[in-house]
Design a protein around this motif. Structure first.
Motif, mmCIF file in Angstrom:
data_model
loop_
_atom_site.group_PDB
_atom_site.id
_atom_site.type_symbol
_atom_site.label_atom_id
_atom_site.label_comp_id
_atom_site.label_asym_id
_atom_site.label_seq_id
_atom_site.Cartn_x
_atom_site.Cartn_y
_atom_site.Cartn_z
ATOM 1 N N LYS A 1 0.771 -1.224 0.022
ATOM 2 C CA LYS A 1 0.070 0.043 0.012
ATOM 3 C C LYS A 1 0.818 1.176 -0.031
ATOM 4 O O LYS A 1 1.733 1.304 0.808
ATOM 5 C CB LYS A 1 -0.777 0.037 1.157
ATOM 6 C CG LYS A 1 -1.952 -1.014 1.209
ATOM 7 C CD LYS A 1 -2.708 -1.068 2.567
ATOM 8 C CE LYS A 1 -3.815 -2.231 2.605
ATOM 9 N NZ LYS A 1 -4.476 -2.258 3.758
ATOM 10 N N LEU A 2 0.299 2.281 -0.674
ATOM 11 C CA LEU A 2 1.201 3.405 -0.837
ATOM 12 C C LEU A 2 0.611 4.609 -0.377
ATOM 13 O O LEU A 2 -0.482 4.752 -0.438
ATOM 14 C CB LEU A 2 1.444 3.731 -2.331
ATOM 15 C CG LEU A 2 2.343 5.108 -2.825
ATOM 16 C CD1 LEU A 2 3.800 4.915 -2.440
ATOM 17 C CD2 LEU A 2 2.296 5.231 -4.209
ATOM 18 N N VAL A 3 1.238 5.336 0.488
ATOM 19 C CA VAL A 3 0.877 6.486 1.336
ATOM 20 C C VAL A 3 1.692 7.608 0.823
ATOM 21 O O VAL A 3 2.771 7.409 0.923
ATOM 22 C CB VAL A 3 0.828 6.419 2.795
ATOM 23 C CG1 VAL A 3 0.354 7.609 3.516
ATOM 24 C CG2 VAL A 3 -0.085 5.157 3.072
ATOM 25 N N TRP B 1 1.643 3.259 -10.310
ATOM 26 C CA TRP B 1 1.522 3.639 -8.548
ATOM 27 C C TRP B 1 0.226 3.950 -8.250
ATOM 28 O O TRP B 1 -0.001 3.649 -6.838
ATOM 29 C CB TRP B 1 2.659 4.696 -8.279
ATOM 30 C CG TRP B 1 2.258 5.972 -9.236
ATOM 31 C CD1 TRP B 1 2.542 6.528 -10.573
ATOM 32 C CD2 TRP B 1 1.427 7.134 -8.579
ATOM 33 N NE1 TRP B 1 2.110 7.598 -10.563
ATOM 34 C CE2 TRP B 1 1.437 8.106 -9.376
ATOM 35 C CE3 TRP B 1 1.014 7.412 -7.103
ATOM 36 C CZ2 TRP B 1 0.578 9.407 -9.292
ATOM 37 C CZ3 TRP B 1 0.232 8.556 -6.824
ATOM 38 C CH2 TRP B 1 0.242 9.764 -7.992
ATOM 39 N N LEU B 2 -0.546 4.332 -9.059
ATOM 40 C CA LEU B 2 -2.006 4.552 -8.652
ATOM 41 C C LEU B 2 -2.682 3.440 -8.006
ATOM 42 O O LEU B 2 -3.670 3.624 -7.206
ATOM 43 C CB LEU B 2 -2.912 5.402 -9.692
ATOM 44 C CG LEU B 2 -2.208 6.624 -10.290
ATOM 45 C CD1 LEU B 2 -3.122 7.358 -11.302
ATOM 46 C CD2 LEU B 2 -2.422 7.769 -8.936
ATOM 47 N N ALA B 3 -2.497 2.487 -8.566
ATOM 48 C CA ALA B 3 -3.132 1.311 -8.130
ATOM 49 C C ALA B 3 -2.575 0.807 -6.565
ATOM 50 O O ALA B 3 -3.438 0.191 -5.950
ATOM 51 C CB ALA B 3 -2.749 -0.020 -8.991
ATOM 52 N N HIS B 4 -1.524 1.188 -6.086
ATOM 53 C CA HIS B 4 -1.273 1.086 -4.812
ATOM 54 C C HIS B 4 -1.759 2.218 -3.892
ATOM 55 O O HIS B 4 -1.462 2.030 -2.950
ATOM 56 C CB HIS B 4 0.376 0.794 -4.810
ATOM 57 C CG HIS B 4 1.044 -0.227 -5.587
ATOM 58 N ND1 HIS B 4 1.422 -1.399 -5.033
ATOM 59 C CD2 HIS B 4 1.205 -0.313 -7.049
ATOM 60 C CE1 HIS B 4 1.705 -2.430 -6.026
ATOM 61 N NE2 HIS B 4 1.632 -1.763 -7.388
ATOM 62 N N LEU B 5 -2.083 3.211 -4.322
ATOM 63 C CA LEU B 5 -2.264 4.318 -3.634
ATOM 64 C C LEU B 5 -3.426 4.442 -2.534
ATOM 65 O O LEU B 5 -4.597 3.815 -3.184
ATOM 66 C CB LEU B 5 -2.345 5.547 -4.394
ATOM 67 C CG LEU B 5 -2.728 6.853 -3.747
ATOM 68 C CD1 LEU B 5 -1.347 7.185 -2.936
ATOM 69 C CD2 LEU B 5 -3.096 8.072 -4.708
#
Length: 388
Positions: free
Chosen positions: A165-167, A225-229
């Motif tokens: 997960k990306l923050v 990267w948007l899929a992880h955001l």
């Protein structure tokens, strides 16, 4: 007989000599403090220079012009050199504000020796992976936004298994660049929503980390990267512009209209500030707005950058003035640099009915905190730790 000083206390003569000694050595001690402070803050020289004149440095390929990059131990690091290994680890990427650098998230000159700021503390206490980015804050916000989109896409492409997960956490201008990057990553705000979720590996008991649930609303080929955001934290971000830059622009415009040699000189001097600073007047996040023929008007056009679906937005703001001050004054000055209304971004964040699918917005205000104080406030850290 002369009166003797009480036992254990120095005589008047000794106190006078000690005071004279302190006065005599004050310049030396002051110079030593300045030298120590300059050494501790020398890493800020280039970020400050780039914030003020970074667009001009970049235009003439000056070696002092900063390039957006991940930073490790005070050095630029390529994505390939990051060497991320832990599978599907939650990753927090920090972006500084105008004239800042990555160290504001890690340490400060006045901090206690054992004090750790948000990045190292979250890594130690929440088990997240903390990454830091430095950029040229004198460039247009949209230029940095497009570059951030490319950098995060490279990160997600290079480490598809390591990136969980990306923050994203941005302070001031950094928050605007995050929003601009989301705009360009989503093909100029037009998302291609896919109904089929991406297949992810089953959790393996032998491997650390948690299984990754893809944000299918943001599953785009151009910006992986948007899929992880999952979340965006905006600390003191002027979503609707900075009152300070608005006043600077008005002053330069007024001086130019007076059209005398002294006022023209002052107007030209004011207009030497960087494009990044000028964009803060209305928080211009897309190229077309600053390229518009009316970009310098008092009320220029501005493209509304929508929120991303499936992302939790957190608006953290400071209130600098005491609570006994008039409400209108506290609203206008906000944290000293960003008004409360701008930090709230009512036009974009305020309409709950218009939020994209899965998107949420939370706000938190911290009393008697100035703009830079949001970087060290214990309650801000507890908020980040709780929601990250």
């Amino acid at each position: 007989m002369p009166e003797l000083p009480p036992e254990g206390q120095p005589s008047r003569l000794r106190r006078a000599l000690a005071a004279a000694g302190r006065v005599a050595t004050a310049p030396v001690r002051g110079a030593a403090y300045l030298v120590g402070s300059a050494r501790a803050h020398q890493h800020f020289f280039l970020p400050v220079l780039n914030g003020a004149l970074g667009d001009q440095l970049a235009a003439r390929y000056d070696p002092r012009a900063l390039r957006m990059s991940f930073r490790v131990d005070g050095h630029d690091v390529s994505v390939a050199a990051l060497g991320l290994r832990a599978p599907r680890q939650q990753t927090v990427v920090f972006l500084h504000g105008l004239m800042g650098d990555e160290q504001i998230w890690q340490t400060g000159f006045a901090d206690a020796p054992d004090y750790r700021r948000y990045g190292p503390r979250l890594a130690a206490e929440a088990g997240v992976r903390a990454l830091y980015i430095r950029f040229n804050s004198g460039l247009h916000l949209s230029e940095n936004g497009r570059e951030l989109n490319c950098l995060l896409s490279e990160l997600a492409t290079a480490y598809p298994d390591a990136l969980g997960k990306l923050v994203l956490v941005g302070h001031s201008m950094g928050g605007l660049i995050i929003r601009s990057a989301g705009y360009y990553g989503s093909s100029g705000g037009q998302l291609e929503v896919k109904s089929e979720p991406l297949k992810t590996p089953e959790p393996n008991a032998k491997e650390p980390g948690q299984p990754l649930t893809i944000n299918s609303h943001l599953l785009t080929e151009g910006a992986p990267w948007l899929a992880h955001l999952r979340a965006v934290f905006l600390l003191g971000t002027p979503n609707d512009g900075s009152w300070l830059e608005q006043n600077s622009h008005f002053a330069a415009h007024l001086l130019k209209r007076i059209d005398l040699f002294p006022t023209r000189f002052l107007s030209n001097a004011l207009n030497q500030r960087s494009n990044g600073i000028k964009d803060l007047r209305r928080s211009i996040l897309v190229d077309e707005d600053w390229q518009d023929a009316h970009a310098d008007d008092l009320a220029p056009p501005r493209t509304a950058v929508p929120l991303l679906p499936g992302v939790a937005y957190h608006l953290l703001m400071g209130s600098w003035l005491k609570t006994n001050r008039p409400a209108a004054l506290r609203q206008y000055f906000g944290d000293g640099l960003v008004s409360r209304g701008s930090a709230q971004g009512a036009d974009i964040f305020g309409n709950e009915a218009a939020l994209p699918p899965g998107t949420s917005v939370r706000t938190a205000e911290f009393q008697q905190q100035h703009h830079s104080g949001l970087l060290t406030h214990p309650e801000v850290y507890q908020y980040l730790k709780h929601w990250i």
